[in-house]
Design a protein around this motif. Structure first.
Motif, PDB file in Angstrom:
ATOM      1  N   ALA A 144       0.415  -3.527  -6.016  1.00  0.00           N
ATOM      2  CA  ALA A 144      -0.396  -3.149  -4.852  1.00  0.00           C
ATOM      3  C   ALA A 144       0.306  -3.514  -3.554  1.00  0.00           C
ATOM      4  O   ALA A 144       0.255  -2.765  -2.571  1.00  0.00           O
ATOM      5  CB  ALA A 144      -1.764  -3.827  -4.932  1.00  0.00           C
ATOM      6  N   MET A 145       0.977  -4.652  -3.527  1.00  0.00           N
ATOM      7  CA  MET A 145       1.693  -5.089  -2.323  1.00  0.00           C
ATOM      8  C   MET A 145       2.830  -4.124  -1.978  1.00  0.00           C
ATOM      9  O   MET A 145       2.994  -3.724  -0.819  1.00  0.00           O
ATOM     10  CB  MET A 145       2.257  -6.496  -2.526  1.00  0.00           C
ATOM     11  N   VAL A 146       3.628  -3.743  -2.963  1.00  0.00           N
ATOM     12  CA  VAL A 146       4.775  -2.884  -2.678  1.00  0.00           C
ATOM     13  C   VAL A 146       4.322  -1.462  -2.353  1.00  0.00           C
ATOM     14  O   VAL A 146       4.924  -0.778  -1.511  1.00  0.00           O
ATOM     15  CB  VAL A 146       5.775  -2.896  -3.856  1.00  0.00           C
ATOM     16  N   GLU A 147       3.240  -0.993  -2.983  1.00  0.00           N
ATOM     17  CA  GLU A 147       2.772   0.368  -2.718  1.00  0.00           C
ATOM     18  C   GLU A 147       2.163   0.498  -1.328  1.00  0.00           C
ATOM     19  O   GLU A 147       2.178   1.580  -0.741  1.00  0.00           O
ATOM     20  CB  GLU A 147       1.765   0.790  -3.785  1.00  0.00           C
ATOM     21  N   SER A 148       1.638  -0.591  -0.797  1.00  0.00           N
ATOM     22  CA  SER A 148       1.064  -0.554   0.555  1.00  0.00           C
ATOM     23  C   SER A 148       2.068  -0.939   1.626  1.00  0.00           C
ATOM     24  O   SER A 148       1.804  -0.776   2.821  1.00  0.00           O
ATOM     25  CB  SER A 148      -0.137  -1.499   0.632  1.00  0.00           C
TER      26      SER A 148
END
Length: 456
Positions: A117-121
């Protein structure tokens, strides 16, 4: 709600009973006393020697330590529109242990979900350590290959790096020298507060890791307020050498269920839920602190009274439960009204949650309590030990009983059976994306509710 001292005494008495049962089980095994003694001393030597030689991964689960060449082959390729991360003041999300480990524990699931979730956002860069350097766990044209810590960077120790303390110590120093800071992450303090419920190896590794977090973290964040409260009380009571004004915060974990729809449950799950008998469900690894023995005592009494109810346990076999395992698989009701599903799929869980009269969660120590969130999502009621973290996560819709009190648990289950099932008034269920957003906001804005010297 029982007072803290009474609850602690109840829990201590329960753990002593479970420890005695395990000792008795060992005494009855077909091994002579001399062999038992030699085996115990050999295990102690093995634990000590491997840790001194830096080979703790051989027995601690982080066993596939790669060569420099192989490390890159274990990275995960991403497709699609991944935003480029910030060039300064970055959030570096450590997932070294998960990167090296094949297993999928609860912590590793959290790490994988938050990292993705961190890398996708674009909120953070998930990284792993290798030979004193940091590399991006994910590969994508917008992501760097190697990550060099710089001024303003924040290294979040999200993973369970208990067995890699020496590597982390050096990396924390490197981040500090570059002008960055380190945020430690706590899932719970169970190996310290209840050392009898974990293996000797796990206890020693956690103590070493915990000492590193205490000494070198610029801030500490937990997965619940209850975990942070435990830490603050422990640190103050023992005057631990934390940095002055250590910042403390917490964030809620997430849960995504969309991927489960359409999947077929296994025949074992269908069999466990078959028939018209009301079903009660426990979810969690079979280990002493989970309290399965408390639940089993309650069901034994209920069955003796003539109740026609089913008890289904979903969870893998843990440690220090040989006596409990024998009680379960040798039980007269095993396969009839008592079921134990190991290796259950998400589809199995959905099937059972949707058919249970209530989740039974008798654990005496947790960092969060994800089964409460899962039960709420599926509209099942929940019966849980009256411990602070369950009150925090479950709120008023959960039915509570005194920890380790099988009579009190039985009374709550009878109430659940006697009253019509109604949809749970669920706590705020977050997706993993929203959970990651909440975590990133705290770290980005420095919005920590407590400081250790002011914590109450």
């Amino acid at each position: 709600m029982v007072d803290r001292k009474t609850g602690e005494r109840q829990i201590e008495a329960f753990l002593l009973d479970e420890m005695k049962a395990e000792i008795d089980e060992l005494a009855h095994s077909e091994v002579d006393d001399y062999t038992k003694f030699v085996y115990a001393r050999a295990r102690e030597f093995y634990w000590t020697a491997t840790r001194l030689l830096g080979l703790g991964r051989l027995h601690d689960g982080v066993w596939r330590k790669p060569s420099a060449d192989k490390a890159t082959t274990w990275r995960t390729a991403l497709a699609g529109d991944i935003p480029p991360p910030a060039t300064s003041g970055r959030l570096l999300v450590d997932m070294t242990a998960t990167h090296r480990t094949i297993g999928r524990t609860g912590i590793q699931r959290v790490v994988r979900e938050i990292a993705r979730a961190m890398v996708e956002s674009g909120a953070g860069i998930p990284v792993f350590m290798e030979d004193g350097r940091l590399f991006s766990h994910f590969t994508h044209e917008n992501l760097p290959d190697e990550v060099t810590p710089g001024a303003g960077d924040k290294l979040l120790l999200l993973d369970a790096g208990w067995h890699l303390t020496a590597e982390y110590s050096r990396m924390i120093d490197r981040v500090a020298q570059a002008g960055g800071e380190t945020i430690g992450c706590l899932y719970d303090l169970i190996p310290i507060l209840y050392p009898s419920v974990v293996t000797q190896s796990a206890h020693l590794a956690f103590v070493e890791w915990f000492d590193l977090l205490v000494r070198k973290s610029d801030a500490i964040i937990g997965i619940s307020k209850a975990v942070v409260d435990d830490f603050a009380a422990y640190a103050r009571g023992r005057r631990l050498p934390c940095k002055p004004g250590l910042r403390l915060g917490w964030w809620p974990l997430g849960a995504d269920f969309s991927a489960l729809r359409g999947e077929t449950p296994s025949p074992r799950a269908v069999e466990a839920a078959a028939g018209v008998q009301p079903l009660f469900l426990s979810v969690g690894t079979l280990e002493p602190r989970k309290g399965h023995a408390v639940a089993l005592r309650a069901f034994d009494r209920w069955w003796k009274e003539g109740a026609d109810v089913r008890y289904v346990i979903v969870g893998s076999k843990g440690w220090n439960v040989r006596s409990l395992e024998r009680r379960i698989v040798g039980h007269a009701e095993f396969g009839r009204r008592l079921f134990w599903l190991q290796g259950a799929s998400d589809a199995d869980l959905r099937y059972l949650y949707e058919r249970t009269r209530a989740l039974v969660f008798p654990s005496i120590a947790e960092g969060f309590g994800l089964p409460l969130v899962e039960a709420a999502h599926f509209g099942a009621r929940a019966i849980a030990s009256d411990i602070p973290v369950f009150r925090e996560v479950g709120g008023d819709w959960v039915s509570y009983f005194d920890p380790a009190d099988s009579d009190a648990l039985l009374a709550r289950m009878k109430e659940a059976l006697a009253t019509p099932a109604t949809p749970a008034q669920a706590c705020d269920i977050l997706s993993w994306r929203r959970s990651a957003e909440a975590l990133a906001r705290i770290l980005r804005e420095g919005d920590y509710p407590l400081r250790l010297d002011a914590a109450r």
